[in-house]
Design an enzyme around this catalytic site. Structure first.
Site, PDB file in Angstrom:
ATOM      1  N   TYR A 158      -3.179  -3.854  -9.019  1.00 21.75           N
ATOM      2  CA  TYR A 158      -2.967  -3.927  -7.720  1.00 21.75           C
ATOM      3  C   TYR A 158      -1.338  -3.526  -7.385  1.00 21.75           C
ATOM      4  CZ  TYR A 158      -3.682  -4.924  -2.688  1.00 21.75           C
ATOM      5  OH  TYR A 158      -3.943  -4.912  -1.248  1.00 21.75           O
ATOM      6  N   LYS A 165       1.822  -6.310  -0.090  1.00 22.30           N
ATOM      7  CA  LYS A 165       1.213  -7.296   0.772  1.00 22.30           C
ATOM      8  C   LYS A 165       2.062  -8.583   0.883  1.00 22.30           C
ATOM      9  CE  LYS A 165      -2.837  -5.204   1.724  1.00 22.30           C
ATOM     10  NZ  LYS A 165      -3.174  -4.772   3.008  1.00 22.30           N
TER      11      LYS A 165
HETATM   12  C1  N5H Z   1      -6.843  -4.891  -7.817  1.00 30.19           C
HETATM   13  C2  N5H Z   1      -7.534  -3.880  -6.968  1.00 30.19           C
HETATM   14  C3  N5H Z   1      -7.911  -2.650  -7.365  1.00 30.19           C
HETATM   15  C4  N5H Z   1      -6.543  -1.441  -7.488  1.00 30.19           C
HETATM   16  C5  N5H Z   1      -5.872  -1.333  -6.503  1.00 30.19           C
HETATM   17  C6  N5H Z   1      -6.475  -0.966  -5.438  1.00 30.19           C
HETATM   18  C7  N5H Z   1      -5.495  -0.870  -4.172  1.00 30.19           C
HETATM   19  C8  N5H Z   1      -5.944  -0.560  -3.037  1.00 30.19           C
HETATM   20  C9  N5H Z   1      -5.322  -0.417  -1.429  1.00 30.19           C
HETATM   21  C10 N5H Z   1      -4.572   1.006  -1.359  1.00 30.19           C
HETATM   22  C11 N5H Z   1      -4.588   1.070   0.262  1.00 30.19           C
HETATM   23  C12 N5H Z   1      -5.377   2.276  -1.551  1.00 30.19           C
HETATM   24  C13 N5H Z   1      -4.925   3.616  -1.640  1.00 30.19           C
HETATM   25  O1  N5H Z   1      -3.926   3.730  -1.123  1.00 30.19           O
HETATM   26  C14 N5H Z   1      -5.601   4.543  -2.152  1.00 30.19           C
HETATM   27  C15 N5H Z   1      -5.073   6.092  -2.059  1.00 30.19           C
HETATM   28  O2  N5H Z   1      -4.053   6.165  -2.917  1.00 30.19           O
HETATM   29  C16 N5H Z   1      -5.864   7.159  -2.106  1.00 30.19           C
HETATM   30  N1  N5H Z   1      -6.899   7.245  -1.222  1.00 30.19           N
HETATM   31  C17 N5H Z   1      -7.144   7.582   0.114  1.00 30.19           C
HETATM   32  O3  N5H Z   1      -5.874   8.416   0.383  1.00 30.19           O
HETATM   33  C18 N5H Z   1      -8.320   7.439   1.127  1.00 30.19           C
HETATM   34  C19 N5H Z   1      -8.709   8.805   1.287  1.00 30.19           C
HETATM   35  C20 N5H Z   1      -7.569   6.805   2.492  1.00 30.19           C
HETATM   36  C21 N5H Z   1      -8.561   6.495   3.435  1.00 30.19           C
HETATM   37  O4  N5H Z   1      -6.883   5.582   1.855  1.00 30.19           O
HETATM   38  C22 N5H Z   1      -5.955   5.182   2.530  1.00 30.19           C
HETATM   39  N2  N5H Z   1      -5.563   4.148   2.080  1.00 30.19           N
HETATM   40  O5  N5H Z   1      -5.563   5.650   3.525  1.00 30.19           O
HETATM   41  C23 N5H Z   1      -7.683  -4.281  -5.806  1.00 30.19           C
HETATM   42  C24 N5H Z   1      -9.041  -4.264  -5.099  1.00 30.19           C
HETATM   43  C25 N5H Z   1      -9.901  -5.324  -6.081  1.00 30.19           C
HETATM   44  C26 N5H Z   1      -9.191  -4.765  -3.696  1.00 30.19           C
HETATM   45  C27 N5H Z   1      -8.786  -3.805  -2.870  1.00 30.19           C
HETATM   46  C28 N5H Z   1      -9.439  -2.239  -2.555  1.00 30.19           C
HETATM   47  C29 N5H Z   1      -7.673  -4.015  -2.097  1.00 30.19           C
HETATM   48  C30 N5H Z   1      -7.180  -3.220  -0.962  1.00 30.19           C
HETATM   49  O6  N5H Z   1      -5.914  -3.480  -0.485  1.00 30.19           O
HETATM   50  O7  N5H Z   1      -7.550  -2.286  -0.445  1.00 30.19           O
END
Ligand code: N5H
Length: 257
Positions: A158, A165
């Site tokens: 994370y 967060k």
């Molecule tokens: C321990 C974990 C798993 C590893 C970390 C996950 C973190 C997730 C959060 C962020 C917000 C995800 C993110 O920014 C993904 C982007 O790099 C690529 N994705 C995108 O651009 C998509 C298309 C758009 C819709 O995404 C965004 N953010 O705009 C955590 C998990 C077990 C739990 C989890 C998934 C937590 C969380 O904070 O969402």
């Protein structure tokens, strides 16, 4: 006192598709009688949000762009909301972002740029939108943001999102203190992992979900509906004395060692 949101208007930020936590929240609020204003970032998502809003029982939803990294755009969006509806009663902030390559490996490899990006989008944006929403919340209201356990303890991968967060969680308390005198409450929901678009591409997400199924007290993962129902409670008068709080909607996983 009840869960009805009749004659109330709520802003929902962060719907990307039908799996979004923001969409689970939108459905719960709408079913309770609320009018909704959706904001999206980037033209790519506008169509999705419009199509989803069309499936709601009422046809007076408003859909607006809002890039939360742009102060002028935030100002413009909330000026439009003021023109259209005058008063809002709450806001759901379901926005986060970090570079994918910084969501694995060691946290200490986080770049300055990646750190600032994650904090800007995932944490500062709550402060920015609370500031913009406050003048429209003349009847008091409720602001809800989404957080995750990785801000309270180290959760593998994370990384910078966990640090962002933690900053968001502290912001919830400081903001709650600032706007409490206006009858506005600010709270966070700490959801268990849900397979959303943001979670797509995260390595080993299946095994993360499996762990929740096997080890959480309720032995099941959580859904956007579970989160939506808690958001409805936090938006309603039933939670009238709850502010600066974090509610875990995680099948009890945070209590397990
Ligand atoms: C321990 C974990 C798993 C590893 C970390 C996950 C973190 C997730 C959060 C962020 C917000 C995800 C993110 O920014 C993904 C982007 O790099 C690529 N994705 C995108 O651009 C998509 C298309 C758009 C819709 O995404 C965004 N953010 O705009 C955590 C998990 C077990 C739990 C989890 C998934 C937590 C969380 O904070 O969402």
């Amino acid at each position: 006192m009840n869960l009805s949101l009749d004659n109330r208007t709520y802003v929902v930020m962060g719907v990307a598709n039908k799996r979004s936590i923001a969409w689970g929240i939108a459905q719960a609020l709408s079913n309770a009688g609320a009018r909704l204003i959706f904001t999206y970032a980037g033209d790519r998502l506008e169509k999705n949000v419009r199509q989803l809003a069309d499936t709601l029982d009422r046809d007076d939803s408003i859909i607006l762009p809002c890039d939360i990294t742009d102060d002028e755009e935030i100002e413009k969006t909330f000026a439009t909301i003021k023109e259209e509806v005058g008063v809002i009663h709450g806001l759901a902030h379901c926005i986060a972002f970090a570079n994918t390559d910084e969501l694995k490996g060691e946290y200490l490899n986080t770049s300055r740029e990646g750190f600032l990006l994650a904090h800007n989008i995932s944490s500062y944006s709550l402060t920015a939108v609370t500031k913009a929403a406050r003048p429209l919340m003349t009847e008091g209201g409720s602001i809800v943001t989404m957080t995750y356990l990785g801000g309270e303890r180290v959760v593998q991968n994370y990384n910078v999102m966990g640090v962002a967060k933690a900053s968001l969680d502290a912001s919830v308390k400081y903001l709650a203190n600032d706007v409490g005198k206006d009858g506005i409450r600010v709270n966070a929901i700490s959801a268990g992992p849900i397979r959303t678009l943001a979670a797509k591409g995260i390595s080993d997400f299946n095994s993360v979900l499996k762990q929740i199924e096997e080890r959480s007290p309720l032995r099941r993962t959580v859904t956007p509906e579970d989160v939506g129902n808690t958001a409805l409670f936090l938006m309603s008068d039933l939670s009238s004395a709850i502010t600066g709080e974090m509610i875990h909607v995680d099948s009890g996983f945070n209590t397990i060692s």
